[in-house]
Design an enzyme around this catalytic site. Structure first.
Site, mmCIF file in Angstrom:
data_model
loop_
_atom_site.group_PDB
_atom_site.id
_atom_site.type_symbol
_atom_site.label_atom_id
_atom_site.label_comp_id
_atom_site.label_asym_id
_atom_site.label_seq_id
_atom_site.Cartn_x
_atom_site.Cartn_y
_atom_site.Cartn_z
ATOM 1 N N TRP A 69 -24.203 -4.863 2.666
ATOM 2 C CA TRP A 69 -23.199 -5.075 3.717
ATOM 3 C C TRP A 69 -21.889 -5.577 3.135
ATOM 4 O O TRP A 69 -20.810 -5.160 3.572
ATOM 5 C CB TRP A 69 -23.719 -5.977 4.828
ATOM 6 C CG TRP A 69 -24.742 -5.246 5.655
ATOM 7 C CD1 TRP A 69 -26.062 -5.550 5.790
ATOM 8 C CD2 TRP A 69 -24.531 -4.036 6.418
ATOM 9 N NE1 TRP A 69 -26.686 -4.617 6.584
ATOM 10 C CE2 TRP A 69 -25.773 -3.675 6.987
ATOM 11 C CE3 TRP A 69 -23.427 -3.217 6.666
ATOM 12 C CZ2 TRP A 69 -25.943 -2.551 7.796
ATOM 13 C CZ3 TRP A 69 -23.589 -2.095 7.467
ATOM 14 C CH2 TRP A 69 -24.835 -1.774 8.019
ATOM 15 N N ASP A 119 -19.208 -12.413 7.824
ATOM 16 C CA ASP A 119 -19.981 -11.473 8.632
ATOM 17 C C ASP A 119 -21.333 -12.135 8.883
ATOM 18 O O ASP A 119 -22.151 -12.239 7.973
ATOM 19 C CB ASP A 119 -20.141 -10.155 7.861
ATOM 20 C CG ASP A 119 -21.047 -9.147 8.581
ATOM 21 O OD1 ASP A 119 -21.583 -9.482 9.659
ATOM 22 O OD2 ASP A 119 -21.213 -8.028 8.048
ATOM 23 N N LYS A 170 -28.600 -7.901 16.461
ATOM 24 C CA LYS A 170 -29.647 -8.467 15.624
ATOM 25 C C LYS A 170 -30.255 -9.681 16.327
ATOM 26 O O LYS A 170 -31.459 -9.808 16.416
ATOM 27 C CB LYS A 170 -29.101 -8.869 14.252
ATOM 28 C CG LYS A 170 -28.201 -7.816 13.588
ATOM 29 C CD LYS A 170 -28.942 -6.580 13.150
ATOM 30 C CE LYS A 170 -28.054 -5.388 12.800
ATOM 31 N NZ LYS A 170 -27.152 -5.535 11.697
HETATM 32 C C1 LIG Z 1 -26.161 -4.509 11.077
HETATM 33 C C2 LIG Z 1 -25.102 -5.094 10.245
HETATM 34 C C3 LIG Z 1 -23.828 -4.518 10.171
HETATM 35 C C4 LIG Z 1 -23.464 -3.221 10.876
HETATM 36 O O1 LIG Z 1 -23.352 -3.363 12.229
HETATM 37 P P1 LIG Z 1 -22.799 -2.142 13.124
HETATM 38 O O2 LIG Z 1 -23.067 -2.612 14.507
HETATM 39 O O3 LIG Z 1 -23.572 -0.917 12.760
HETATM 40 O O4 LIG Z 1 -21.357 -1.995 12.868
HETATM 41 C C5 LIG Z 1 -22.874 -5.144 9.380
HETATM 42 N N1 LIG Z 1 -23.146 -6.285 8.725
HETATM 43 C C6 LIG Z 1 -24.358 -6.863 8.788
HETATM 44 C C7 LIG Z 1 -24.611 -8.129 8.041
HETATM 45 C C8 LIG Z 1 -25.374 -6.288 9.541
HETATM 46 O O5 LIG Z 1 -26.583 -6.865 9.609
#
Ligand SMILES: *Cc1c(COP(=O)(O)O)cnc(C)c1O
Length: 360
Positions: free
Chosen positions: A102, A172, A196
């Site tokens: 990521w 993030d 998540k």
């Molecule tokens: C799932 C995830 C993403 C991507 O999320 P999207 O909704 O597909 O844009 C980005 N960063 C992390 C840490 C994730 O777990």
């Protein structure tokens, strides 16, 4: 009705009580005669839903008054571009710490908007450990420092908060938001896709310090301009109303469970059951450095990967699904977010023992 134990990395399992509440309110929310999906985002009903979701998030995360809470669209991958569009303008450059898939995606996207300095990378350990801050090569002129607080694929998580001094820290937190308390005041900006740990896909939470607003590059689309969204209470465009409503119900559930301290205690207990077993077993292994192991996503490999399919099939037969690891790392991955009950983890470990006894 039988519900499975769903170990999906995302969209992921949600608390059953939240789903029941949403079902109960589906056709008629609080006597309004409407589903939340059918409401005007400017009507008093939805405004109250939106305000409650925001105030619960502020309360749970202890968001200081000089931060805005925004509900946006585009997911965390959208934010990979939206963050630099809004913040990179200050000096034209930013620092990124690379700890896995990521953060690599974030770095790639940011390069379109300015100069990216990879201040540190976990590549040397094949992304099984987080570089300590002492090894970071930070640029004091950077507009911000970006980290991924939990790498959903590799299963490494920060259990400490970096301190880049006066340079704003951006994180993030898509896959560990609301899993434990966070000191928001240590960050300039936090973003997280909801699917998540917070609700359905479609809404992205952004928590941003007031002084970082108003620096967007001229190319920034209006819907992705933090300042415009802040001035308009996240309603410059139509917000993802239903996803915000469910995120509010999830926050109410977390508050009812005792808040983020209680969530952390539960998440630690759940993860310990799985990691302790992995460490005792010669049949399974998790490659991540102990001090950097994720409480949310636990990747593991079987001794012999030709048994992977049999393992997954057997798990499925016992009502445990989505255990296949990400294609980039292979093996298995158990995502054990807030809404995964401890019974799910116990049931997984019982099955792993049984499988090991048969095939070990
Ligand atoms: C799932 C995830 C993403 C991507 O999320 P999207 O909704 O597909 O844009 C980005 N960063 C992390 C840490 C994730 O777990």
């Amino acid at each position: 009705m039988t519900r499975v134990f769903n170990f999906s990395p995302g969209p992921a399992t949600l608390p059953e009580s939240v789903l029941r509440k949403a079902a109960e309110e589906m056709l008629d929310w609080h006597g309004s005669g409407m589903s939340v999906m059918e409401m005007s985002h400017r009507g008093k009903e939805f405004i109250s839903i939106h305000a409650e979701a925001e105030s619960l998030l502020r309360e749970l995360l202890g968001v200081p008054a000089h931060y805005k809470v925004l509900f946006m669209q585009g997911g965390a991958i959208g934010e990979n571009a939206i963050v630099p569009m809004n913040l990179m303008g200050k000096s034209g450059k930013a620092d990124y710490v690379s700890t896995g898939d990521w953060s690599k995606k974030s770095i790639k996207e940011a390069k379109t908007y300015g100069k990216v300095n990879v201040a540190a990378s976990g590549e040397g350990s094949n992304f099984t450990a987080i570089p300590r801050q002492g090894e970071w090569k930070l640029d004091p002129q950077a507009s911000y420092v970006h980290i991924c607080s939990n790498e959903t694929i590799g299963g490494v998580e920060y259990h400490w908060t970096p301190d880049p001094g006066t340079v704003p820290l951006v994180a993030d937190m898509s896959s560990n938001i609301l899993s434990r308390p966070v000191d928001v005041s240590k960050y300039g900006l936090i973003y997280a896709g909801a699917q998540k740990n917070m609700g359905p896909s479609g809404v992205t939470l952004v928590i941003v310090r007031d002084d970082l607003l108003g620096q967007a590059l001229p190319i920034t689309p209006s819907a992705f301009n933090y300042q415009l969204q802040a001035e308009n209470d996240s309603m410059y465009n139509t917000p993802p109303t239903y996803a915000i409503y469910i995120a509010g119900l999830v926050c109410r559930y977390i508050k009812g469970q005792g808040g983020l301290k209680a969530m952390e205690a539960r998440n630690r207990a759940k993860a310990a059951i799985l990691y302790d077993y992995l460490d005792d077993s010669a049949f399974y292994r998790n490659p991540v450095a102990k001090e950097d192991r994720s409480l949310m996503n636990v990747p593991f490999k079987l001794k012999d990967d030709s048994l992977d399919d049999a393992f997954l099939k057997g798990a499925q037969a016992k009502g445990m699904i989505q255990l296949k690891g990400h294609r980039s790392v292979g093996g298995m991955r158990a995502s054990i977010y807030n809404a995964m009950p401890i019974e799910g983890v116990k049931s997984l470990v019982a099955y792993m023992k049984e499988f090991e006894a048969q095939h070990g």
